[in-house]
Design a protein around this motif. Structure first.
Motif, PDB file in Angstrom:
ATOM      1  N   ARG A   8     -19.791 -22.752   2.530  1.00 37.02           N
ATOM      2  CA  ARG A   8     -19.459 -23.997   2.347  1.00 37.02           C
ATOM      3  C   ARG A   8     -20.046 -24.533   0.726  1.00 37.02           C
ATOM      4  O   ARG A   8     -21.103 -24.331  -0.091  1.00 37.02           O
ATOM      5  CB  ARG A   8     -21.051 -24.584   2.573  1.00 37.02           C
ATOM      6  N   GLU A   9     -18.545 -24.383   0.027  1.00 40.12           N
ATOM      7  CA  GLU A   9     -18.963 -25.000  -1.216  1.00 40.12           C
ATOM      8  C   GLU A   9     -18.232 -25.832  -1.954  1.00 40.12           C
ATOM      9  O   GLU A   9     -17.893 -27.063  -0.959  1.00 40.12           O
ATOM     10  CB  GLU A   9     -17.797 -23.727  -1.276  1.00 40.12           C
ATOM     11  N   THR A  10     -18.586 -26.041  -3.171  1.00 42.51           N
ATOM     12  CA  THR A  10     -17.792 -27.329  -4.026  1.00 42.51           C
ATOM     13  C   THR A  10     -17.029 -26.490  -4.843  1.00 42.51           C
ATOM     14  O   THR A  10     -16.803 -25.909  -5.249  1.00 42.51           O
ATOM     15  CB  THR A  10     -19.187 -27.916  -4.617  1.00 42.51           C
ATOM     16  N   ILE A  11     -15.673 -27.423  -4.783  1.00 45.74           N
ATOM     17  CA  ILE A  11     -14.434 -27.404  -5.951  1.00 45.74           C
ATOM     18  C   ILE A  11     -14.054 -28.545  -6.297  1.00 45.74           C
ATOM     19  O   ILE A  11     -14.395 -29.987  -5.966  1.00 45.74           O
ATOM     20  CB  ILE A  11     -13.561 -27.074  -4.295  1.00 45.74           C
ATOM     21  N   ILE A  12     -14.761 -28.111  -7.207  1.00 43.65           N
ATOM     22  CA  ILE A  12     -13.778 -29.789  -8.267  1.00 43.65           C
ATOM     23  C   ILE A  12     -12.434 -29.151  -9.483  1.00 43.65           C
ATOM     24  O   ILE A  12     -12.369 -28.423  -9.838  1.00 43.65           O
ATOM     25  CB  ILE A  12     -14.977 -29.914  -9.396  1.00 43.65           C
ATOM     26  N   CYS A  13     -11.080 -29.785  -8.974  1.00 44.60           N
ATOM     27  CA  CYS A  13     -10.482 -29.588 -10.108  1.00 44.60           C
ATOM     28  C   CYS A  13      -9.552 -30.699 -10.528  1.00 44.60           C
ATOM     29  O   CYS A  13      -9.940 -32.356  -9.936  1.00 44.60           O
ATOM     30  CB  CYS A  13      -9.094 -29.719  -8.800  1.00 44.60           C
ATOM     31  N   THR A  20      -8.235 -38.556 -13.383  1.00 45.65           N
ATOM     32  CA  THR A  20      -9.607 -38.203 -12.197  1.00 45.65           C
ATOM     33  C   THR A  20      -9.414 -36.458 -12.121  1.00 45.65           C
ATOM     34  O   THR A  20      -8.735 -35.909 -12.309  1.00 45.65           O
ATOM     35  CB  THR A  20      -8.647 -39.203 -10.878  1.00 45.65           C
ATOM     36  N   ALA A  21     -10.595 -36.322 -11.153  1.00 47.47           N
ATOM     37  CA  ALA A  21     -11.105 -35.277 -10.941  1.00 47.47           C
ATOM     38  C   ALA A  21     -10.818 -35.317  -9.455  1.00 47.47           C
ATOM     39  O   ALA A  21     -11.641 -36.806  -9.147  1.00 47.47           O
ATOM     40  CB  ALA A  21     -12.286 -35.149 -11.352  1.00 47.47           C
ATOM     41  N   GLU A  22     -10.768 -34.415  -8.616  1.00 50.50           N
ATOM     42  CA  GLU A  22     -11.312 -34.251  -6.911  1.00 50.50           C
ATOM     43  C   GLU A  22     -12.392 -33.312  -6.743  1.00 50.50           C
ATOM     44  O   GLU A  22     -12.156 -32.219  -7.056  1.00 50.50           O
ATOM     45  CB  GLU A  22      -9.605 -33.715  -6.852  1.00 50.50           C
ATOM     46  N   VAL A  23     -13.122 -33.838  -6.057  1.00 51.97           N
ATOM     47  CA  VAL A  23     -14.547 -33.103  -5.682  1.00 51.97           C
ATOM     48  C   VAL A  23     -14.459 -32.403  -4.549  1.00 51.97           C
ATOM     49  O   VAL A  23     -14.372 -34.241  -3.865  1.00 51.97           O
ATOM     50  CB  VAL A  23     -15.304 -33.959  -6.009  1.00 51.97           C
ATOM     51  N   PHE A  24     -14.345 -31.289  -3.678  1.00 43.33           N
ATOM     52  CA  PHE A  24     -14.812 -31.354  -2.809  1.00 43.33           C
ATOM     53  C   PHE A  24     -15.909 -30.830  -2.232  1.00 43.33           C
ATOM     54  O   PHE A  24     -16.246 -30.130  -3.024  1.00 43.33           O
ATOM     55  CB  PHE A  24     -13.045 -30.763  -1.522  1.00 43.33           C
ATOM     56  N   THR A  25     -16.905 -31.394  -1.130  1.00 45.95           N
ATOM     57  CA  THR A  25     -17.820 -30.810  -1.461  1.00 45.95           C
ATOM     58  C   THR A  25     -18.488 -30.315   0.011  1.00 45.95           C
ATOM     59  O   THR A  25     -18.435 -31.256   0.745  1.00 45.95           O
ATOM     60  CB  THR A  25     -18.932 -31.229  -2.096  1.00 45.95           C
ATOM     61  N   TYR A  26     -19.403 -29.632   0.712  1.00 42.38           N
ATOM     62  CA  TYR A  26     -20.471 -30.181   1.838  1.00 42.38           C
ATOM     63  C   TYR A  26     -21.729 -30.192   1.405  1.00 42.38           C
ATOM     64  O   TYR A  26     -22.397 -30.571   2.075  1.00 42.38           O
ATOM     65  CB  TYR A  26     -20.345 -28.468   2.455  1.00 42.38           C
ATOM     66  N   ASN A  27     -22.101 -29.973   0.244  1.00 41.28           N
ATOM     67  CA  ASN A  27     -23.373 -30.279  -0.216  1.00 41.28           C
ATOM     68  C   ASN A  27     -24.032 -31.474  -0.476  1.00 41.28           C
ATOM     69  O   ASN A  27     -22.704 -32.458  -0.410  1.00 41.28           O
ATOM     70  CB  ASN A  27     -24.187 -30.214  -2.191  1.00 41.28           C
ATOM     71  N   GLY A  28     -24.562 -31.476   1.068  1.00 38.87           N
ATOM     72  CA  GLY A  28     -25.325 -33.008   1.108  1.00 38.87           C
ATOM     73  C   GLY A  28     -25.612 -33.926   0.392  1.00 38.87           C
ATOM     74  O   GLY A  28     -25.595 -35.016   0.287  1.00 38.87           O
ATOM     75  N   ARG A  29     -26.347 -33.614  -1.079  1.00 40.94           N
ATOM     76  CA  ARG A  29     -27.058 -34.535  -1.941  1.00 40.94           C
ATOM     77  C   ARG A  29     -26.127 -35.153  -2.548  1.00 40.94           C
ATOM     78  O   ARG A  29     -25.735 -36.315  -3.161  1.00 40.94           O
ATOM     79  CB  ARG A  29     -28.093 -33.360  -2.751  1.00 40.94           C
ATOM     80  N   MET A  30     -24.721 -34.168  -2.909  1.00 38.06           N
ATOM     81  CA  MET A  30     -23.849 -34.935  -3.878  1.00 38.06           C
ATOM     82  C   MET A  30     -22.739 -35.133  -2.864  1.00 38.06           C
ATOM     83  O   MET A  30     -22.716 -36.837  -3.250  1.00 38.06           O
ATOM     84  CB  MET A  30     -22.604 -33.548  -4.298  1.00 38.06           C
ATOM     85  N   LEU A  31     -23.013 -35.066  -1.329  1.00 36.11           N
ATOM     86  CA  LEU A  31     -22.303 -36.188  -0.030  1.00 36.11           C
ATOM     87  C   LEU A  31     -22.938 -37.744  -0.525  1.00 36.11           C
ATOM     88  O   LEU A  31     -21.940 -38.598  -0.498  1.00 36.11           O
ATOM     89  CB  LEU A  31     -22.396 -35.344   0.509  1.00 36.11           C
ATOM     90  N   SER A  56     -16.464 -33.681   2.971  1.00 36.01           N
ATOM     91  CA  SER A  56     -15.165 -34.420   1.993  1.00 36.01           C
ATOM     92  C   SER A  56     -14.749 -34.049   0.381  1.00 36.01           C
ATOM     93  O   SER A  56     -15.960 -33.618   0.117  1.00 36.01           O
ATOM     94  CB  SER A  56     -15.963 -35.783   2.003  1.00 36.01           C
ATOM     95  N   THR A  57     -13.647 -35.114   0.593  1.00 34.87           N
ATOM     96  CA  THR A  57     -13.341 -34.820  -0.882  1.00 34.87           C
ATOM     97  C   THR A  57     -13.547 -36.732  -1.705  1.00 34.87           C
ATOM     98  O   THR A  57     -13.018 -37.305  -0.849  1.00 34.87           O
ATOM     99  CB  THR A  57     -11.761 -34.671  -0.547  1.00 34.87           C
ATOM    100  N   TYR A  58     -13.360 -37.021  -2.138  1.00 34.31           N
ATOM    101  CA  TYR A  58     -13.604 -37.699  -3.673  1.00 34.31           C
ATOM    102  C   TYR A  58     -12.587 -37.865  -4.588  1.00 34.31           C
ATOM    103  O   TYR A  58     -12.440 -37.028  -5.386  1.00 34.31           O
ATOM    104  CB  TYR A  58     -14.846 -38.220  -3.272  1.00 34.31           C
TER     105      TYR A  58
END
Length: 90
Positions: A8-13, A20-31, A56-58
């Motif tokens: 369950r990772e978080t990736i910031i690219c 803009t940056a893309e943030v993909f995460t499973y982290n509940g607080r961040m989501l 999710s990705t934002y």
């Protein structure tokens, strides 16, 4: 399918060309925070995709991506803050 905490990772690219940056995460607080921001500031942040497994990705403004180190306090500073704490209670 259940993922382990390690999976369950978080990736910031981001790159230097885009604003803009893309943030993909499973982290509940961040989501939750990203979802709330997407509702409040839809001009700035966009929900791009949901992977169906809890991630999710934002797309966010790159200037929102920050790295902050915690403060390093001396023993005297720590004692001073501890003494002031009761006076700052609400």
């Amino acid at each position: 399918m259940t993922l382990t905490n390690q999976e369950r990772e978080t990736i910031i690219c981001f790159n230097e060309a885009d604003a803009t940056a893309e943030v993909f995460t499973y982290n509940g607080r961040m989501l939750r925070e990203l979802s709330a921001l997407a509702g409040e500031r839809s001009d700035d942040i966009k929900h791009i995709s949901d992977n169906g497994a809890g991630g999710s990705t934002y797309s966010v403004p790159k200037k929102w991506v920050k790295i902050r180190a915690s403060r390093i306090l001396t023993d005297e500073q720590r004692r001073s803050l501890t003494r002031r704490l009761p006076h700052n209670q609400f």
